[in-house]
Design an enzyme around this catalytic site. Structure first.
Site, PDB file in Angstrom:
ATOM      1  N   ILE A  62     -63.796  -4.906  10.671  1.00 13.29           N
ATOM      2  CA  ILE A  62     -63.089  -6.132  11.042  1.00 13.29           C
ATOM      3  C   ILE A  62     -62.975  -7.069   9.841  1.00 13.29           C
ATOM      4  CG2 ILE A  62     -65.143  -7.381  11.842  1.00 13.29           C
ATOM      5  CD1 ILE A  62     -61.613  -7.477  13.414  1.00 13.29           C
ATOM      6  N   SER A 102     -74.008  -7.753   2.340  1.00 15.58           N
ATOM      7  CA  SER A 102     -73.860  -6.514   3.097  1.00 15.58           C
ATOM      8  C   SER A 102     -74.890  -5.501   2.614  1.00 15.58           C
ATOM      9  CB  SER A 102     -72.448  -5.946   2.933  1.00 15.58           C
ATOM     10  OG  SER A 102     -72.337  -4.688   3.574  1.00 15.58           O
ATOM     11  N   ARG A 103     -75.459  -4.757   3.553  1.00 15.36           N
ATOM     12  CA  ARG A 103     -76.436  -3.730   3.181  1.00 15.36           C
ATOM     13  C   ARG A 103     -75.771  -2.504   2.572  1.00 15.36           C
ATOM     14  NH1 ARG A 103     -79.526  -2.735   8.691  1.00 15.36           N
ATOM     15  NH2 ARG A 103     -77.350  -2.833   9.386  1.00 15.36           N
ATOM     16  N   LYS A 158     -65.944 -13.010  17.054  1.00 15.75           N
ATOM     17  CA  LYS A 158     -66.203 -12.905  18.489  1.00 15.75           C
ATOM     18  C   LYS A 158     -66.924 -11.574  18.794  1.00 15.75           C
ATOM     19  CE  LYS A 158     -63.348  -9.485  19.549  1.00 15.75           C
ATOM     20  NZ  LYS A 158     -63.805  -8.255  20.189  1.00 15.75           N
ATOM     21  N   ASP A 180     -66.319  -5.800  24.534  1.00 14.91           N
ATOM     22  CA  ASP A 180     -65.998  -6.259  23.181  1.00 14.91           C
ATOM     23  C   ASP A 180     -64.493  -6.490  23.044  1.00 14.91           C
ATOM     24  OD1 ASP A 180     -66.955  -6.555  20.199  1.00 14.91           O
ATOM     25  OD2 ASP A 180     -65.197  -5.255  20.157  1.00 14.91           O
TER      26      ASP A 180
END
Length: 307
Positions: A13, A35-36, A89, A167
């Protein structure tokens, strides 16, 4: 002066929507990514939010794109650091989480933005204005899409707090609660939960407006071929159909508006405006309906789903 923003969670996303939208928006600049497993181009990269906050003391805002199960703790950390927060969201895994974040944002005098992107679909505002002049008699929602296309390799979506079919379904509920000028209640819900998952793959909700107009809703994540995102409204003076997620409007069968998807750029323009006045925009009505569906829902076990 532009908002210096850091983004947390560089997944699908973020790459598909957030990065292009920020590039189109005046008044906001992405300067860091946490970010990992991924690296942002042309920005400073960090392994997690804590490292980003420590390494970017001049950061103004944090955009949270990680799974909802982790969103509350990340948002709280950013708010306590005095940063404005943009929530993908759904804004949290529970209603109480978001209520706590709203209270904290007020105490910190910073912006909290719950970004219901489907409310910014091209035809939603016109649909809302049309409905406001009429009496609703019935609403039907069909929200069917292919989970393998939209959430490939994302096991969190099936875990507790991951929402499953809600979702995408919460997008329909965000439009519903925007265009209907009175409260909506959940009367009953059937949730189809695969035997190897913790979240539903399908759901059927019976709801009603405060005035008693019935709302029938079907969410399904097994759609193949063209996707279906439709909201049909029958009134005392004509019918309305919002399709393509709210980007196409038909009145009494005739197309009135059909426009491309520009939801995320519109949201970023809204965020820039909110930050300028340190305002809060964090409506929980769509999330409350999902919570009610889980609370009063009857679980209907289904076959194993291989994602």
């Amino acid at each position: 002066m532009s908002i210096r923003a850091g983004l947390v969670g560089l997944g699908k996303i973020a790459r598909d929507q957030h990065l292009p939208a920020m590039e189109k928006t005046d008044g906001i600049d992405l300067v860091a990514v946490a970010s990992r497993n991924a690296q942002g181009e042309g920005v400073n990269n960090y392994p997690d939010l804590g490292a980003m906050l420590a390494g970017e003391p001049d950061l103004d805002a944090v955009i949270l794109c990680q799974p909802p199960q982790a969103r509350y703790h990340a948002a709280r950390q950013a708010l306590l650091a005095g940063k404005h927060v943009f929530l993908e969201k759904p804004p949290g895994a529970t209603v109480s989480e978001v209520e706590a974040l709203i209270a904290l944002a007020k105490a910190q005098n910073v912006t909290l933005y719950a970004s219901w992107h489907s409310r910014y679909a091209a035809a939603v505002a016109q649909a809302k204005a049309w409905i406001a002049q009429r009496t609703i008699e019935r609403i039907s929602i069909q929200w069917r899409e292919d989970v393998r296309h939209w959430h490939p390799g994302q096991p969190w979506i099936w875990e507790a707090g991951g929402f499953g079919v809600f979702d995408p379904g919460i997008n329909a509920l965000s439009i519903l609660t925007e265009i209907v000028p009175e409260p909506v209640t959940v009367l009953s819900a059937n949730l189809e939960v695969p035997s190897n998952k913790d979240a539903p793959i399908g759901a059927t909700l019976a709801m009603a407006t405060a005035s008693g107009a019935p709302i029938d809703t079907v969410f399904d994540w097994r759609q193949t071929g063209p996707q279906t995102w439709d909201i049909a409204v029958d009134t005392d003076n004509g019918s309305l159909l919002l399709s393509e997620g709210g980007n196409t409007l038909r009145l009494d069968g005739e197309v009135q508006l059909k426009a491309p998807d520009e939801e995320y750029p519109a949201m970023y323009r809204r965020f820039v405006t909110l930050v300028a006045s340190r305002a809060i925009d964090a409506d929980i009505a769509p999330l409350r309906l999902v919570a009610d569906a889980f609370l009063c829902g009857r679980h209907c076990p289904t076959a194993v789903f291989e994602d």
